[in-house]
Design a protein around this motif. Structure first.
Motif, PDB file in Angstrom:
ATOM      1  N   ASP A  27       0.844  -1.199   0.000  1.00  0.00           N
ATOM      2  CA  ASP A  27       0.000   0.000   0.000  1.00  0.00           C
ATOM      3  C   ASP A  27       0.883   1.254   0.000  1.00  0.00           C
ATOM      4  N   GLY A  28       0.468   2.229  -0.795  1.00  0.00           N
ATOM      5  CA  GLY A  28       1.173   3.512  -0.806  1.00  0.00           C
ATOM      6  C   GLY A  28       2.353   3.563  -1.752  1.00  0.00           C
ATOM      7  N   GLU A  29       2.658   2.477  -2.449  1.00  0.00           N
ATOM      8  CA  GLU A  29       3.807   2.463  -3.368  1.00  0.00           C
ATOM      9  C   GLU A  29       3.464   3.133  -4.694  1.00  0.00           C
ATOM     10  N   PHE A  30       4.493   3.584  -5.403  1.00  0.00           N
ATOM     11  CA  PHE A  30       4.348   4.082  -6.780  1.00  0.00           C
ATOM     12  C   PHE A  30       5.239   3.188  -7.635  1.00  0.00           C
ATOM     13  N   VAL A  31       4.626   2.440  -8.560  1.00  0.00           N
ATOM     14  CA  VAL A  31       5.384   1.441  -9.324  1.00  0.00           C
ATOM     15  C   VAL A  31       5.149   1.627 -10.823  1.00  0.00           C
ATOM     16  N   PHE A  32       6.253   1.540 -11.583  1.00  0.00           N
ATOM     17  CA  PHE A  32       6.135   1.514 -13.047  1.00  0.00           C
ATOM     18  C   PHE A  32       6.232   0.060 -13.487  1.00  0.00           C
TER      19      PHE A  32
END
Lengths: 238, 361
Positions: A27-32
């Motif tokens: 939760d809360g991650e930013f992933v490409f």
């Protein structure tokens, strides 16, 4: 929260799309999620939204078990995920306000809630002054911002943006990506599927690379720093 | 379901009809055309049934009463004799009065005497009428009741031989005078005219009638009855098959029209599903739209049907003197029920069935 364990997918026509995918997004991650065409990116998105079922393996998204989820519960899962598409997918016959309000109506929000929330969200994406115009009267960047507004209006736990900048010029692309970053800072998990290397390199985020249905790299920072990973050269577009 | 959801579904359904005007008009036209075909056919069937009913009513059995039986039957014979004697008494009395009158001079005939004559003659007629009534009562009591007991008999009416002679005389019109003088030796018989509940029972009723004491002869047109039954059976079969085919064709055409509408809006449906709309949330506005289109189609079809029926079918039938058409007013509720029922069902069901494949997202 996303957990995929040994996930394989073979389509009904026999085409293998994914093999042995292991993925963990907190939760809360930013992933490409990056990869070339037909590498399996879209299949991962479809599995996460329960549009297709995995052939084998196990999966969990925002507390929903993807192996056991009933058809009637799929709408509930999708309400925890806001999806942004490359082609915006706005309803042309509805105004900007109606497009966003429509997403709230679909989950059973009251008209009072809708009246309060929609202008606020449109203000967040900078389109509160264009509430009553139709999508075809907006630029590509503006339409994508409407799509983002629609994706976040129901306060989802996670945003999945599938090639959100594919139809936008570089300046607009950065704008949209900054908007997603802002949303992430507010606590929403963001998964961006893209193949635009400059954009990915511009944001120092976690990058998962996929090729031929397998994860070939999972690291934080620019993916294109290595000369050759998974059969791709430095300057090639994925 | 919350009120604001109902309002939303209705509004969406109505808005959608106007947003997709061409497809809505196409769907409405298809429904209208199918209903018109079904309605026209049903009206033709109703008229055929009406015609058959008329013919059925006209197909009566006649049972003639035995002449000898009247005298053997005691009371009944007395009634008949009295009936025959009445005119004689009246004649005799009239003759006596006439003689009295001729005995006196023409000047002495007073208005009082004339009044007396007319009163006495009227009294004689009243007696004759009373006897005729008693005869009818006796016939009804002794034979009529037995006839009504037979299964399949709807009603029976008695005609005495005096009444029969009068009818016979009327048939001759101005030349009825040639029957003068026949009253005393009236060759006609008392008769019962029997109407059947169902033309199918003609033979069995005729057989039962012959068994009744006092019935001498029975005439029944079995050949007509059989032909009528054949016509009726064939008509019913042909109509049922044609209506079934028409319903299937209508459902097929409507389902295809709805399919095209849905195909044009598949993207919209996919968006709804991706943002977490439930199947029913997606489905209900389409059903509302389908039902409304159906009802609108039914309304236009009803008006057109009315016009076509009143100005074409009725006008055409009026040229055939022997056929009486059923007024639209008598059939309108059946047509309304059929039109609105079928259109709402087909419109709604058509949407549900066609939506199923688009909802699998």
């Amino acid at each position: 929260m996303v957990r995929l364990l040994d996930v394989c997918k073979v389509y009904e026509n026999g085409t293998p799309a994914l093999s042995g995918i292991n993925l963990k997004i907190d939760d809360g991650e930013f992933v490409f999620l990056v990869g070339s065409s037909a590498s399996g990116k879209s299949t991962i998105v479809k599995i996460l939204t329960s549009e297709v079922r995995m052939s084998s393996g196990r999966g969990m998204v925002n507390g929903y078990n993807l192996n056991r989820i009933k058809r009637s519960k799929v709408p509930e899962l999708r309400r925890t995920i806001g999806v942004v598409f490359q082609d915006f997918r706005l309803i042309d016959k509805k105004t900007i306000y109606e497009n966003v309000a429509f997403a709230m109506r679909a989950v059973g929000s009251s008209p009072r809630m809708i009246k309060k929330r929609v202008p606020y969200v449109l203000q967040l994406v900078g389109l509160d002054h264009k509430m009553n115009v139709y999508p075809n009267e907006l630029s590509g960047g503006e339409r994508q911002r409407v799509a983002v507004a629609r994706a976040i209006v129901n306060n989802p736990t996670m945003i999945i943006a599938d090639e959100p900048t594919g139809n936008l010029d570089p300046k607009m692309s950065v704008e949209i990506m900054s908007l997603l970053e802002k949303i992430n800072e507010l606590g929403t998990t963001v998964l961006v599927v893209t193949h635009e290397k400059e954009l990915v390199n511009m944001f120092s985020k976690r990058v998962i690379a996929i090729d031929s249905g397998r994860i070939i790299s999972d690291r934080t920072g620019g993916y294109y720093q290595n000369d050759r990973i998974g059969g791709l050269h430095r300057n090639e577009t994925l | 379901m919350k009120l604001y959801n109902i309002t939303y579904f209705l509004r969406e359904g109505v808005t959608s009809i106007f947003s997709h005007r061409l497809m809505s008009i196409a769907a409405m036209s298809v429904i209208m055309a199918c209903l018109l075909l079904m309605g026209s056919f049903s009206l033709v069937v109703a008229n055929i049934e009406n015609l058959l009913g008329d013919i059925e009513k006209k197909n009566q059995i006649v049972a003639y009463v035995d002449e000898n039986w009247e005298y053997e039957a005691g009371n009944l014979g007395v009634y008949v004799q009295e009936t025959e004697e009445v005119p004689e008494e009246v004649t005799e009395e009239t003759e006596e009065i006439s003689e009295e009158v001729t005995e006196e001079t023409q000047e002495e005939v007073t208005e009082e005497i004339l009044e007396e004559i007319s009163e006495e003659i009227s009294a004689g007629e009243v007696d004759a009428n009373r006897d005729e009534t008693q005869l009818i009562n006796a016939l009804e009591e002794r034979i009529g009741k037995e006839i009504l007991k037979i299964q399949g008999v709807d009603e029976c009416t008695v005609t005495t031989k005096t009444q029969a002679l009068e009818e016979f005389r009327k048939d001759f019109g101005e030349e009825g005078e040639i029957l003068n003088g026949i009253e005393e030796r009236n060759p006609l018989r008392h008769r019962f005219t029997i109407t059947l509940k169902d033309i199918e029972n003609t033979q069995s009723v005729a057989d039962e009638l012959k068994k009744i004491d006092g019935i001498a002869k029975v005439t029944a047109r079995n050949d007509i009855a059989e032909k009528m039954m054949e016509v009726s059976d064939v008509t019913t079969l042909v109509c049922t098959v044609l209506i079934l085919i028409l319903v299937l064709v209508s459902v097929f055409i409507i389902s295809n029209t709805v399919n095209i509408t849905m195909f044009n809006r598949r993207e919209e449906i996919a968006i709804m599903k991706m943002i977490g709309a439930t199947n029913s949330f997606v489905r209900i506005p389409f059903i509302v739209e389908g039902v409304l289109i159906g009802l609108a189609g039914a309304t236009f079809a009803l008006l057109l049907q009315w016009a076509i029926y009143d100005y074409v079918i009725v006008e055409a039938l009026s040229t055939l003197a022997f056929i009486s058409s059923v007024p639209f007013g008598e059939l309108v509720w059946d047509i309304v029920k059929m039109f609105y029922g079928v259109s709402a069902l087909v419109g709604g069901l058509g949407s549900v069935i066609t939506l199923r494949k688009f909802l699998k997202v």
